[in-house]
Structure formats: C-alpha cells, structure tokens
Enzyme design. Structure first.
Site, PDB file in Angstrom:
ATOM      1  N   ARG A  45      20.245  88.587  76.213  1.00 20.07           N
ATOM      2  CA  ARG A  45      18.887  88.977  75.855  1.00 20.07           C
ATOM      3  C   ARG A  45      18.875  90.355  75.198  1.00 20.07           C
ATOM      4  NH1 ARG A  45      14.551  89.485  80.601  1.00 20.07           N
ATOM      5  NH2 ARG A  45      15.815  91.363  81.002  1.00 20.07           N
ATOM      6  N   CYS A  69      31.564  94.401  76.975  1.00 18.25           N
ATOM      7  CA  CYS A  69      30.904  93.190  77.454  1.00 18.25           C
ATOM      8  C   CYS A  69      31.925  92.060  77.600  1.00 18.25           C
ATOM      9  CB  CYS A  69      29.815  92.786  76.458  1.00 18.25           C
ATOM     10  SG  CYS A  69      28.985  91.236  76.832  1.00 18.25           S
ATOM     11  N   TRP A 432      48.247  99.865  34.311  1.00 16.00           N
ATOM     12  CA  TRP A 432      48.208  98.530  34.908  1.00 16.00           C
ATOM     13  C   TRP A 432      48.957  98.526  36.240  1.00 16.00           C
ATOM     14  CZ3 TRP A 432      51.353  94.841  36.902  1.00 16.00           C
ATOM     15  CH2 TRP A 432      50.837  93.555  37.073  1.00 16.00           C
ATOM     16  N   TYR A 436      47.193  98.006  39.881  1.00 19.30           N
ATOM     17  CA  TYR A 436      47.556  96.833  40.671  1.00 19.30           C
ATOM     18  C   TYR A 436      48.045  97.265  42.056  1.00 19.30           C
ATOM     19  CZ  TYR A 436      49.577  92.292  41.874  1.00 19.30           C
ATOM     20  OH  TYR A 436      49.865  91.104  42.508  1.00 19.30           O
ATOM     21  N   ASP A 452      45.289  93.256  31.224  1.00 22.77           N
ATOM     22  CA  ASP A 452      46.044  92.092  31.669  1.00 22.77           C
ATOM     23  C   ASP A 452      45.801  90.935  30.704  1.00 22.77           C
ATOM     24  OD1 ASP A 452      47.407  90.920  34.388  1.00 22.77           O
ATOM     25  OD2 ASP A 452      46.120  89.424  33.431  1.00 22.77           O
TER      26      ASP A 452
END
Length: 504
Positions: A45, A69, A432, A436, A452
């Site tokens: 609740r 919990c 590049w 990457y 690319d």
C-alpha cells in the site's frame, strides 16, 4: 528527477503512487513508520506523503537507518540509466564501485581513478548519492551476497568472501542490519540452486530487452578462442582482477512487462566459472555492462520511434541495446584491428592474435581456450610480426602501450572527453576509432559515426520524399542506439534454439 542530483519529491511520490516500474533503481522510497525502503513499484500500500523520504541509492537509505523490503527486494534492480547518460563524477564512481574497486584498492584507489582527492570525492558522493564511497561499496557487497545466498549452494563462508567482505563477522552483521535476516534465514527463502562447479546468477535488465539481437551482434563479431555462441546462448572468457573465468549467457527476447505485475525488470541467466570467488561481483558487473543492462529502453524507444525516418526500425525491434564490453582495453584493441577491414577479416586477424599472444585457460565450454591478450603483452610485440598492415600494427602497439602505462584508461573512471582526446593523440587513431571506443567501452549513449560507410549507405536508402532526409541531430541524446538500429538491419541471424534446447 535524476539519481546524481537532488530528487524532486513531488515527482517521486507520483511515480510511487502509480507504481511506475521505470523508476526502479533510479530512486528508493523509505517509509518512516515501517523502517524499510522499497523500489517505486513495490506492490505494498502506498504510504502517506508525510511518511516517506526518497533516496538516490540503496546505500543512502541504509545510512538513514532503513532496511530493505523483503517483498519487492529493492536492491535487486538494474542500476540507474543516468549513470551512463550524465557520466558525471558520481556516475563514474558508481560504475567503479560496482566493479569492486573499493574492495581491491580502497577509497584512495577510487579517488585516483576519477581524479579527485578522497576527501572531496567523499563529500561529492554524499551530496549527490546520499552516501560516501565506503557505504556505497558496503551496499554493493550486501546485494552481491544476497544474490549468491539465494541462488547458489556455495557455503556461506565462501559467499562472504566472494561478495567482497573482509570477514565472516562483517558479513553476518551487515546482512542482519540491511535485511533484518541472518544469512541462513535468507538461504531458506532462496528460489534456485547452482549447478555443480558453477555460480549461476540471474542478472537484472530493464525490459523490453532484445536479447536475440544482442546475441546476433555478439555472435557476428566473436573472436575464436575467446568467444563462442550457439542457439540461444553466448559464452566467453573473462580476465578478472584475481584470476580468469568464463561466463555462459542465455539470451532471449524479454518483452516489455512494465504494465503487468512483477514486470519492468527481466533477468538474464549467467553461469560463471571463476578461478577465484572474490571475482564474482566484478564478473557479474562486467557482464551487465556487456548487456547494457542499465539502459532505460522505454525512454530510448519512445524518443527514437517518434522520428519519421527511424521510427519503423525502432518499433520492429523494441529494447535494442548497445553491446558494451567486459574489458575496455580489449574493445579498443579489437577496434583498431577492425579498421578498414570486413567483420569477417577482423575476426580472423583477432583470432590469430589470440592464438599467438593470448593466455591459455581451462574451460568446460568447448571453444573457449584463451584470454584476449592483455595490453602489456601487445605493447611488447614487434609490429612487423602482427597479422596486419604495418601502419595498423604500429597503431595497435602504440595503443597497447598507452593502455599499459595508464596514459589511456578505459575503466569508465576518467571523463569521456578526456579519454577521447587522449586516444586522438595516438598515431593511427582517428575520430571513428575514438568514437566507437567511447560507445562500446565507455558506455556513451550519444555517439554517431557519420563517416562509417555502412551508415552512410543506410542513411541514403532511408531517405524518401514522404519521410524526408535522416537528421541524426534529432536522435540526441540516444544516437548510439539509433546507430545500432541502423546496423541491426545488416546483422545476420544466429540459429534459433531448437525445442530440445529449450526443454533442456
């Protein structure tokens, strides 16, 4: 609402009131009247607004005197996606703590990795995450211990040291404090058991999770000797702080369950075999990096699916991830190997490099024979003897030397921009390659590779009068995921598991 900053109390309470599972792991709800803390989607609740406080980490809730919990297991959630999106000091520190760095090198070692003094780092983490590095590391150890207790038959003494505790007494006291249960009581509630000689864990990932396409990517790029794949599974060797190991992953699609009971988080089964159980936490964290497990797929998909050019691809493959890495150095070296050659050619060259320079390992998984060569070994290699053009061989050896002597660090500790600049200063490393590496090794969610060749061709093919021209700027801050959706159209399928495989 971010975990590495001040939480918006009203927004947090709205998420708790609606039991929104997208925020599991992003913040935690502590209830004053019960003395426990929960995930936002806990089915209990909803407490009154005046009875709750919100915490950015489980460690913050522990420090405030709350217990986990037992119904919703709040520490069994993926980590916050903001740790990779923002990649600020707190987020980078959390990645290193999850890898067990504090257990191995202490707070001083963590501070060195992120470039701060221990005192200043402690203040920053307390301000941003509600707890200092020792408390954060303690929470990680407790969570690792609970998973091992409930999912394996390891002796509890072995669990204590595998989780990173310095003593059995510390292990017992911590678990009683956090879970209000002894290790023996936690074991009595376990849901599974281990296979003989292995540590089998269920690694949490947010759903949806495109596990089949993750498998397809990894299988397409695998390096012989280091990686293997089959119908529905992927395996590889692991070079860990205290020894070697292997992992075998069961990879399947996990649908979006965020609107059903028990959903929002799925699990990938991972079977580890480790030389030293102290590497359990590091192994599981590195595999979760590989799976991009902390990604928020709904946020990514909702943003990219709205794009007129990319939308159909996104809707066709919900939950697509950016494959990460288990070793940043390996990823960078493999990236250089793959410069200007086909994926098949790169696999062949990498396999020859592994056979020549990799360390042999013992494995029960057929095909896993070597660790990927470490940076120090490749730094000492003669570039002219490597199975690649001499210029690329020199670039590879230069990169390996920079990795070995610490000029370039790919453990997610340093700032990403600093790492990129350091990479670009090395001969033979261009934008590049640097980008990457940032995407795969550093978990950068917003990388795009406009040069690319495959990407350029795909963008041209996607342009139509109805949809217009692709605009990668519209895909921020998730351009890495947009890139994966483009590449996904080129990825061959791996064999699907047979009915017999699924039954076994």
């Amino acid at each position: 609402m971010t975990p590495t900053g001040h939480l918006d109390t009203e927004a947090c309470y709205r998420a708790v009131s609606s039991r929104d599972r997208r925020f599991d792991g992003v913040f935690y709800t502590a209830v004053r009247t019960t003395g426990i803390y929960c995930r936002p989607s806990c089915p209990a609740r909803t407490p009154a607004p005046g009875n709750v406080t919100f915490h950015p980490t489980a460690a913050s809730a522990h420090a405030a005197g709350y217990r986990a919990c037992k119904r919703c297991l709040p520490d069994a959630t993926p980590g916050s996606p903001e740790w990779d999106v923002a990649a600020d000091v707190a987020g980078r520190a959390m990645r290193l703590i999850a890898d067990g760095l504090v257990d191995r090198e202490g707070v001083d070692g963590l501070a060195r990795r992120v470039g701060y003094t221990p005192r200043h780092l402690g203040r920053l983490l307390t301000q941003e995450l509600g707890a200092g590095p020792l408390a954060l590391a303690r929470a990680r150890r407790a969570q690792s211990a609970r998973v091992l207790i409930e999912t394996t038959d390891l002796p509890l003494t072995d669990v204590a040291f595998a989780a990173g505790f310095a003593s059995v007494r510390q292990f017992n006291e911590t678990l009683r404090e956090i879970y209000a249960s002894s290790p023996s009581e936690l074991r009595g509630r376990r849901a599974g058991a281990r296979s003989a000689g292995a540590v089998t864990m269920r690694l949490p990932v947010r759903t949806p999770f495109a596990g089949r396409r993750m498998l397809d990517f990894l299988a397409y790029h695998l390096v012989p000797g280091v990686e293997v794949a089959g119908p529905g599974w992927y395996g590889r060797t692991l070079d860990l702080p205290h020894g070697s190991g292997t992992v075998r992953l069961e990879l399947a699609d996990l649908p979006d369950t965020s609107d059903r009971a028990g959903g929002g988080t799925g699990f990938v089964t991972a079977e580890f075999r480790l030389e030293d159980l102290r590497d359990t936490a590091a192994a599981s964290e590195r595999v979760r990096r590989l799976l991009d497990a902390d990604c928020d797929p709904r946020a990514v998909d909702e943003h990219l699916a709205a794009d007129p050019v990319l939308g159909d691809l996104v809707r066709a493959t919900p939950g697509l991830r950016v494959p990460g890495q288990v070793d940043g150095d390996e990823t960078a070296i493999r990236t250089v190997i793959g410069q200007q050659v086909s994926v098949t050619g790169a696999r062949t060259v990498a396999g020859r490099l592994v056979a020549e320079h990799g360390r042999l390992v013992q494995s029960d998984v057929p095909g896993l024979t070597h660790l990927f060569p470490d940076a120090a070994t490749l730094a000492a290699a003669d570039p002219t003897t490597l199975p690649m053009p001499r210029a690329r061989g020199r670039a590879l050896v230069g990169l390996a030397a920079a990795l070995a002597d610490g000029r370039v660090l790919l453990d997610r500790g340093p700032d990403r921009d600093d790492v990129r600049r350091a990479l670009l200063e090395l001969p033979g490393i261009g934008p590049w390659t640097a980008d990457y590496v940032a995407m795969r090794a550093l978990g950068h969610p917003d990388v795009f590779l406009p040069t690319d060749l495959a990407v350029r061709r795909l963008l041209t093919d996607l342009a139509t009068p109805e949809r217009g021209d692709p605009d990668p700027e519209r895909w921020r801050p998730w351009r890495s995921y947009a890139l994966m959706h483009l590449w996904n159209t080129l990825m061959p399928d791996t064999p699907a598991p047979s009915r017999a495989d699924e039954e076994n």
